[in-house]
Write an enzyme that holds these catalytic residues in place. Structure first.
Site, mmCIF file in Angstrom:
data_model
loop_
_atom_site.group_PDB
_atom_site.id
_atom_site.type_symbol
_atom_site.label_atom_id
_atom_site.label_comp_id
_atom_site.label_asym_id
_atom_site.label_seq_id
_atom_site.Cartn_x
_atom_site.Cartn_y
_atom_site.Cartn_z
ATOM 1 N N ASP A 66 48.705 39.399 32.514
ATOM 2 C CA ASP A 66 47.478 38.598 32.595
ATOM 3 C C ASP A 66 47.524 38.013 33.996
ATOM 4 O O ASP A 66 48.339 37.125 34.278
ATOM 5 C CB ASP A 66 47.476 37.488 31.544
ATOM 6 C CG ASP A 66 46.181 36.687 31.592
ATOM 7 O OD1 ASP A 66 45.737 36.323 32.701
ATOM 8 O OD2 ASP A 66 45.607 36.408 30.522
ATOM 9 N N HIS A 67 46.679 38.513 34.884
ATOM 10 C CA HIS A 67 46.868 38.153 36.300
ATOM 11 C C HIS A 67 46.672 36.657 36.552
ATOM 12 O O HIS A 67 47.144 36.138 37.544
ATOM 13 C CB HIS A 67 46.016 39.015 37.227
ATOM 14 C CG HIS A 67 44.575 38.642 37.295
ATOM 15 N ND1 HIS A 67 43.677 38.948 36.307
ATOM 16 C CD2 HIS A 67 43.867 37.969 38.241
ATOM 17 C CE1 HIS A 67 42.478 38.499 36.645
ATOM 18 N NE2 HIS A 67 42.558 37.882 37.816
ATOM 19 N N HIS A 129 42.681 35.100 29.785
ATOM 20 C CA HIS A 129 42.862 34.119 30.854
ATOM 21 C C HIS A 129 42.668 32.673 30.374
ATOM 22 O O HIS A 129 43.448 31.787 30.703
ATOM 23 C CB HIS A 129 41.893 34.383 32.005
ATOM 24 C CG HIS A 129 41.887 35.810 32.484
ATOM 25 N ND1 HIS A 129 43.033 36.560 32.584
ATOM 26 C CD2 HIS A 129 40.883 36.623 32.895
ATOM 27 C CE1 HIS A 129 42.727 37.774 33.046
ATOM 28 N NE2 HIS A 129 41.430 37.830 33.234
HETATM 29 C C1 BG6 Z 1 39.216 40.131 35.032
HETATM 30 C C2 BG6 Z 1 37.909 40.390 34.339
HETATM 31 O O1 BG6 Z 1 40.270 40.121 34.100
HETATM 32 O O2 BG6 Z 1 39.173 38.871 35.679
HETATM 33 C C3 BG6 Z 1 36.764 40.327 35.332
HETATM 34 O O3 BG6 Z 1 37.935 41.662 33.708
HETATM 35 C C4 BG6 Z 1 36.804 39.044 36.108
HETATM 36 O O4 BG6 Z 1 35.513 40.477 34.672
HETATM 37 C C5 BG6 Z 1 38.180 38.797 36.683
HETATM 38 O O5 BG6 Z 1 35.847 39.116 37.142
HETATM 39 C C6 BG6 Z 1 38.284 37.423 37.325
HETATM 40 O O6 BG6 Z 1 39.481 37.330 38.022
HETATM 41 P P1 BG6 Z 1 39.634 36.344 39.263
HETATM 42 O O7 BG6 Z 1 41.053 36.447 39.647
HETATM 43 O O8 BG6 Z 1 38.677 36.825 40.307
HETATM 44 O O9 BG6 Z 1 39.256 34.995 38.741
#
Ligand code: BG6
Length: 385
Positions: A66-67, A129
């Site tokens: 989960d980034h 997230h």
């Molecule tokens: C991803 C989603 O996991 O996270 C995207 O699939 C979203 O829809 C993105 O735009 C948002 O990531 P960050 O790091 O730009 O907040």
């Protein structure tokens, strides 16, 4: 290290073949598999996917990514809470009125209509997230900072969240879809007109919900989660709003956004995950002059000013951790299943309601007016950065 960034349909197949060809056997050293989101489509499919992975891999070999957990400012939630002694005593139902977790995006679906139309905001952002952010905010201090201790505490919080009753979804959540508008100077088509989105789509591009964490620390403190595409700003932040002082000794001085007679603004701690990474605390202070009155002022920490660098890319950190065998910032099997269990009633209720209750909002606005009424009905308001 195998990194599955294929479409999710292939995860079980790829892992089956890795197993059959003995490419993941650990006889000669470690073998690990990183699994990208979406991890399943609902609770049943997530359980099924876990079973398939476990037929070949040990849990210690599975790294569900989960980034958000790789973001420096997300990890900072834990150091801020547990590396200082002065905030924890205030981190509970005695002092906190409510918590808001906001993930706003100013973009539309940007060519990902094919995927997004099968997902929607709850699957795309909340199940992963946002529930991760909530668990870091709400968890108890772990006894040690190792993968199992931290993840035990996170999963305990998820388990303490009151399950959403399918029959009460209309009281507990709002969903919306954007129509044509302008976000940050860019004209966006209606979601339904985006390429590879079904014409009669009922997929939510906006979702807001109120969750209750039924444990000793948080009973009675609502956690509001809110996310949307095509909103006015790109911003992720967590706001902890404190209770008002018990007695009103001071009037507020005139200041923008405030009318005479309005309540004094309560203290607010804001954890700014991105952009403009930092932490700020809103306090009431006396402005210059002969009268004693209050205006809000901000005590703050700005990541860039303090450290002089931009936060590193989340994936760099996570892939390094995976190579080092540290799974603290990865999602354990029970976590992913518990998180799916929480959002599945929302998804079921919305699927069976079809278009009923789907609210529309112009691209570039802060979401449907129904969402404003939703939080106002509890005497609160969204914090729009
Ligand atoms: C991803 C989603 O996991 O996270 C995207 O699939 C979203 O829809 C993105 O735009 C948002 O990531 P960050 O790091 O730009 O907040």
């Amino acid at each position: 290290l195998y990194y599955l960034a294929t479409t999710p349909d292939y995860y079980p197949k790829v892992v089956d073949h890795l197993g059959a060809t003995r490419l993941v056997s650990e006889d000669e050293g470690w073998r690990r598999v990183v699994v990208e989101k979406p991890f399943g489509h609902d609770l049943t499919s997530a359980i099924e996917l876990n079973k398939r992975l476990h037929a070949v891999l040990d849990e210690t070999q599975v790294y569900r990514i989960d980034h958000y957990l790789g973001k420096e400012t997300v990890q900072n939630i834990l150091t801020f809470r547990f590396g200082n002694s002065i905030f924890e005593p205030l981190w509970n139902r005695r002092y906190v009125d409510h918590v808001q977790v906001l993930v706003a995006e100013d973009l539309g679906v940007e060519g990902r209509g094919g995927y997004y139309d099968t997902a929607g905001a709850v699957r795309d952002m909340m199940q992963n997230h946002m529930l991760q952010l909530l668990s870091l905010i709400a968890m108890e201090p772990p006894a040690t900072f190792d993968a199992e201790a931290v993840r035990d505490e996170k999963v305990k919080v998820l388990r303490a969240i009151r399950p959403i009753d399918v029959a009460r979804v209309a009281e507990l959540a709002v969903r919306g879809q954007y129509v044509r508008g302008t976000a940050r100077g860019k004209r966006l088509p209606a979601y339904a007109d985006e390429p590879r989105v079904a014409e009669d789509t009922t997929t939510e591009t906006y979702a807001a919900t109120r969750l209750e964490v039924d444990n000793w620390r948080w009973a009675g403190v609502p956690f509001y989660l809110r996310t949307g595409k095509a909103l006015p700003k790109q911003v992720t932040e967590v706001t902890i709003q404190y209770r008002r002082p018990p007695l009103r000794l001071f009037e507020h001085a005139p200041h923008p956004g405030h009318k005479p007679g309005d309540e004094i603004e309560p203290n607010r701690l804001t954890l700014r995950i991105q952009p403009d990474e930092g932490i700020s605390l809103r306090v009431g202070l006396k402005p210059p002059g002969p009268r004693i009155s209050l205006v809000p002022a901000r005590l703050g920490f700005a990541y860039r000013d303090t450290f002089g660098v931009d936060p590193a890319e989340a994936y760099e950190r996570l892939l390094l951790d995976c190579m080092l065998g540290d799974s603290t910032l990865f999602i354990r099997r029970d976590e992913v299943e518990t998180a799916w269990g929480l959002v599945t009633p929302l998804l079921q209720a919305w699927e069976s309601a079809g278009r009923d209750g789907l609210a529309y909002y112009p691209a570039g606005s802060w979401g449907p007016t129904e969402a404003d009424r939703f939080i106002q009905s509890a005497g609160r308001a969204w914090v729009n950065p």
